[in-house]
Design a protein around this motif. Structure first.
Motif, PDB file in Angstrom:
ATOM      1  N   UNK A  42       0.831  -1.205   0.000  1.00  0.00           N
ATOM      2  CA  UNK A  42       0.000   0.000   0.000  1.00  0.00           C
ATOM      3  C   UNK A  42       0.865   1.255   0.000  1.00  0.00           C
ATOM      4  N   UNK A  43       1.928   1.281   0.802  1.00  0.00           N
ATOM      5  CA  UNK A  43       2.809   2.451   0.839  1.00  0.00           C
ATOM      6  C   UNK A  43       3.457   2.703  -0.527  1.00  0.00           C
ATOM      7  N   UNK A  44       3.919   1.647  -1.188  1.00  0.00           N
ATOM      8  CA  UNK A  44       4.529   1.807  -2.504  1.00  0.00           C
ATOM      9  C   UNK A  44       3.493   2.203  -3.553  1.00  0.00           C
ATOM     10  N   UNK A  58      -7.198  -3.981   1.904  1.00  0.00           N
ATOM     11  CA  UNK A  58      -7.440  -2.579   1.559  1.00  0.00           C
ATOM     12  C   UNK A  58      -8.407  -1.920   2.542  1.00  0.00           C
ATOM     13  N   UNK A  59      -9.365  -2.695   3.046  1.00  0.00           N
ATOM     14  CA  UNK A  59     -10.343  -2.143   3.986  1.00  0.00           C
ATOM     15  C   UNK A  59      -9.753  -1.861   5.362  1.00  0.00           C
ATOM     16  N   UNK A  60      -8.813  -2.675   5.816  1.00  0.00           N
ATOM     17  CA  UNK A  60      -8.309  -2.537   7.183  1.00  0.00           C
ATOM     18  C   UNK A  60      -6.985  -1.787   7.273  1.00  0.00           C
ATOM     19  N   UNK A  61      -6.382  -1.466   6.130  1.00  0.00           N
ATOM     20  CA  UNK A  61      -5.124  -0.725   6.127  1.00  0.00           C
ATOM     21  C   UNK A  61      -5.410   0.705   5.696  1.00  0.00           C
ATOM     22  N   UNK A  62      -5.118   1.681   6.565  1.00  0.00           N
ATOM     23  CA  UNK A  62      -5.402   3.068   6.187  1.00  0.00           C
ATOM     24  C   UNK A  62      -4.667   3.444   4.892  1.00  0.00           C
TER      25      UNK A  62
END
Length: 111
Positions: A42-44, A58-62
């Motif tokens: 997600x960060x990349x 995707x739902x649980x990671x800001x």
């Protein structure tokens, strides 16, 4: 999945599931980036990549990313094995809740 595979960012396990689901529609992912943690994907992706993660992740990671469907759709089986499903730790109970909430097809079987 065949457009811009060099921009794809996967977790190692996510890449394996993707390749299994693509089957005969094999896409060359050799130029994609492979990382160990979903948070890194997600960060990349936020830095200008295309992260391939499950909807649950995707739902649980800001994140501030837009979501696009993958065609063909990728799916996998997820399960919980426990000695007593009614006597789980708080973390395991939350995982069970999340799996049930986000599952489309729920199949419960007793071993």
């Amino acid at each position: 999945m065949s457009e811009n595979p060099e921009h794809f960012i996967f977790c190692q396990s996510g890449k394996e599931i993707t390749l299994e689901n693509l089957g005969s529609n094999h896409v060359n992912l050799s130029k994609s980036t492979i990382v160990e943690q979903t948070g890194t994907v997600i960060a990349l992706a936020e830095e200008n990549g295309i992260g391939i993660v499950s909807s649950l992740v995707a739902d649980v990671t800001p994140n501030t990313l837009y979501r696009y469907p993958i065609v063909p759709e990728i799916s996998t089986d997820v399960g919980i094995i426990a000695h007593n499903i009614n006597d789980l730790t708080p973390v395991a109970m939350e995982l069970k809740r999340m799996i049930l909430e986000f599952s489309k097809n729920i199949q419960v079987s007793k071993l």
